[in-house]
Design a protein around this motif. Structure first.
Motif, PDB file in Angstrom:
ATOM      1  N   GLY A 261       4.751  -9.923  -7.626  1.00 17.26           N
ATOM      2  CA  GLY A 261       4.458  -8.504  -7.518  1.00 17.26           C
ATOM      3  C   GLY A 261       3.520  -8.209  -6.362  1.00 17.26           C
ATOM      4  N   ASN A 262       2.506  -9.046  -6.200  1.00 16.26           N
ATOM      5  CA  ASN A 262       1.556  -8.852  -5.106  1.00 16.26           C
ATOM      6  C   ASN A 262       2.221  -9.077  -3.752  1.00 16.26           C
ATOM      7  N   SER A 263       3.109 -10.077  -3.676  1.00 13.82           N
ATOM      8  CA  SER A 263       3.799 -10.349  -2.412  1.00 13.82           C
ATOM      9  C   SER A 263       4.689  -9.186  -2.011  1.00 13.82           C
ATOM     10  N   LEU A 264       5.463  -8.673  -2.956  1.00 12.57           N
ATOM     11  CA  LEU A 264       6.365  -7.568  -2.645  1.00 12.57           C
ATOM     12  C   LEU A 264       5.592  -6.294  -2.307  1.00 12.57           C
ATOM     13  N   LYS A 265       4.456  -6.114  -2.932  1.00 13.19           N
ATOM     14  CA  LYS A 265       3.615  -4.959  -2.611  1.00 13.19           C
ATOM     15  C   LYS A 265       3.169  -5.021  -1.156  1.00 13.19           C
ATOM     16  N   GLN A 266       2.791  -6.205  -0.692  1.00 17.02           N
ATOM     17  CA  GLN A 266       2.348  -6.354   0.691  1.00 17.02           C
ATOM     18  C   GLN A 266       3.516  -6.232   1.672  1.00 17.02           C
ATOM     19  N   ILE A 267       4.692  -6.704   1.276  1.00 12.34           N
ATOM     20  CA  ILE A 267       5.872  -6.528   2.118  1.00 12.34           C
ATOM     21  C   ILE A 267       6.175  -5.043   2.273  1.00 12.34           C
ATOM     22  N   ALA A 268       6.033  -4.290   1.182  1.00 14.53           N
ATOM     23  CA  ALA A 268       6.248  -2.841   1.253  1.00 14.53           C
ATOM     24  C   ALA A 268       5.275  -2.200   2.233  1.00 14.53           C
ATOM     25  N   GLN A 269       4.031  -2.652   2.223  1.00 16.06           N
ATOM     26  CA  GLN A 269       3.047  -2.109   3.169  1.00 16.06           C
ATOM     27  C   GLN A 269       3.480  -2.338   4.610  1.00 16.06           C
ATOM     28  N   LEU A 270       3.940  -3.555   4.897  1.00 17.91           N
ATOM     29  CA  LEU A 270       4.353  -3.884   6.260  1.00 17.91           C
ATOM     30  C   LEU A 270       5.576  -3.075   6.680  1.00 17.91           C
TER      31      LEU A 270
END
Length: 423
Positions: A261-270
């Motif tokens: 969940g944390n990884s995908l959240k950061q991918i969304a930010q990028l």
């Protein structure tokens, strides 16, 4: 020994401070802050790959619930699509296959034809070693252990333009995955907030990164800095201007607090920062369910709940960016048809994968799963691999990223695609 050019070029964002507890060296931060800020990179399509490490039981994630052979082989693990009081019934997708109840959030996406499922997918190599199977799948060469590059790194090289941004290929992992090995620019970011950037799984590179940044800066020729240092400074500047710590997902989305969940959240930010990211990678661990796998509840149910909820949160967070993004899962192999004596399943052959996006031929179970009678099983015990993973991976890359050179993307593969993508 890694050259200075190799360190700067291949490491991409290594200048962010690998392994440094003190954060970004001040002289680099100052250089980034004083540089002229450029407009965001042109928006591009993004492929997000999620590797489910440990081998997901595809027959439990998406169950052929009308199959009497499977029911007999799994007396305590088999679930039915018939409604029951404990809420552990499968979600009937098409009268034959049922989605695990913990993945209920996937049902609307499947009905909307945004989510496609491929069943019976796997590698033509029959190894049941996690390490080897993952290596073959990530290299994209299931019969060549010596391949030095990963298929996603080769995809970056086939995008049809020079990498104008150090964020072209980003892995949200603590170490560079095998999929990203190669000569094309790629970076591994453990945490955007801490700028914890890792080298490409190379110990020599890691040792070099640990040296004084001042020494490295002084020893590097100005010509090299013109090409690679500028990219690193610009990348740092982009992240410094973004308030990654206080990022607020769109549509009041709340991501699972898991690693995925944390990884995908950061991918969304990028993606929303328009930094030119075209390939992203994340991992989901814990799929090796030899013991106490559970049915409607338990280890497997928690894993698929996290996978589906993380992907759904990511998708809803993207909002206006959904047309630009496709998400694809992968796992090294599946599990045995029969449950074992400890309430789990052992290493098998085929599994299933999920592909989410507006250009996906969704609402369908793609692939070929025959009745699970012994004569149809691989080695008399496993779901047969009827779809080579390369046929799916290549189609997704071709249709979404507009990559068409399969001879480079997947050397020695000459198979057909299966129609999992539109067009």
């Amino acid at each position: 020994m890694v050259s200075r050019r190799g360190f700067l070029k291949s490491g991409g964002l290594a200048l962010f401070g690998v392994g440094l507890m003190g954060g970004i060296p001040s002289f680099i931060a100052e250089a980034a802050a004083s540089a002229k800020y450029q407009a965001p990179y042109k928006k591009k399509k993004t492929l997000v790959c999620i590797f489910q490490r440990g081998a997901m039981d595809g027959l439990m994630a998406v169950t052929p619930f009308t199959d009497e052979y499977l029911k007999a082989a799994r007396p305590t693990l088999f679930m039915s699509a018939a409604r029951n009081a404990n809420g552990n019934s499968l979600i009937d997708l098409d009268g034959r296959f049922g989605l695990h109840p913990a993945m209920q959030g996937f049902e609307p996406l499947f009905r909307e034809k945004r989510l496609g499922i491929v069943h019976g997918i796997g590698s033509p190599n029959t190894t049941r070693s996690h390490f080897d199977a993952q290596d073959y799948m990530e290299s994209g060469t299931p019969f060549n252990k010596g391949t030095s590059s990963g298929w996603l790194n080769r995809a970056v090289g086939l995008l049809g333009h020079d990498a104008l941004t150090p964020f072209t290929a980003v892995s949200l992992t603590s170490a560079m995955p095998r999929s990203f090995y190669g000569d094309n620019p790629s970076v591994s970011i453990n945490n955007l907030q801490e700028f914890a950037i890792q080298m490409r799984g190379n110990q020599a590179g890691a040792n070099l990164a640990a040296k004084s940044f001042e020494d490295l800066y002084d020893q590097t020729a100005s010509g090299l800095l013109k090409d690679t240092g500028k990219e690193s400074f610009e990348a740092m500047k982009m992240l410094q201007k973004a308030d990654t710590k206080n990022y607020k997902p769109a549509n009041n989305v709340i991501y699972p607090t898991s690693a995925l969940g944390n990884s995908l959240k950061q991918i969304a930010q990028l993606i929303k920062m328009d930094v030119g990211m075209e390939v992203a990678f994340a991992e989901s661990n814990g799929w090796d369910t030899h013991f106490n796998q559970g049915a409607g509840n338990g280890i497997f149910a928690r894993n698929v709940e996290d996978l589906s909820n993380s992907m759904i949160s990511f998708w809803n967070d993207l909002s206006a960016y959904q047309d630009e993004v496709t998400v694809m899962t992968m796992t090294e192999f599946g599990r045995t048809i029969h449950q074992n004596g400890t309430g789990g399943t052992d290493h098998g052959r085929a599994s299933c994968n999920f592909i989410l996006g507006n250009d996906v031929n969704g609402g369908l179970i793609h692939g070929d799963v025959k009745p699970l009678a012994v004569e149809n099983l691989e080695d008399g015990r496993d779901l047969a691999v009827t779809t080579d993973f390369r046929s799916v991976f290549s189609e997704v890359a071709d249709k979404h990223l507009h990559i068409s050179n399969d001879r480079i993307l997947f050397p020695d593969w000459k198979g057909d695609q299966i129609g999992v993508m539109k067009g």
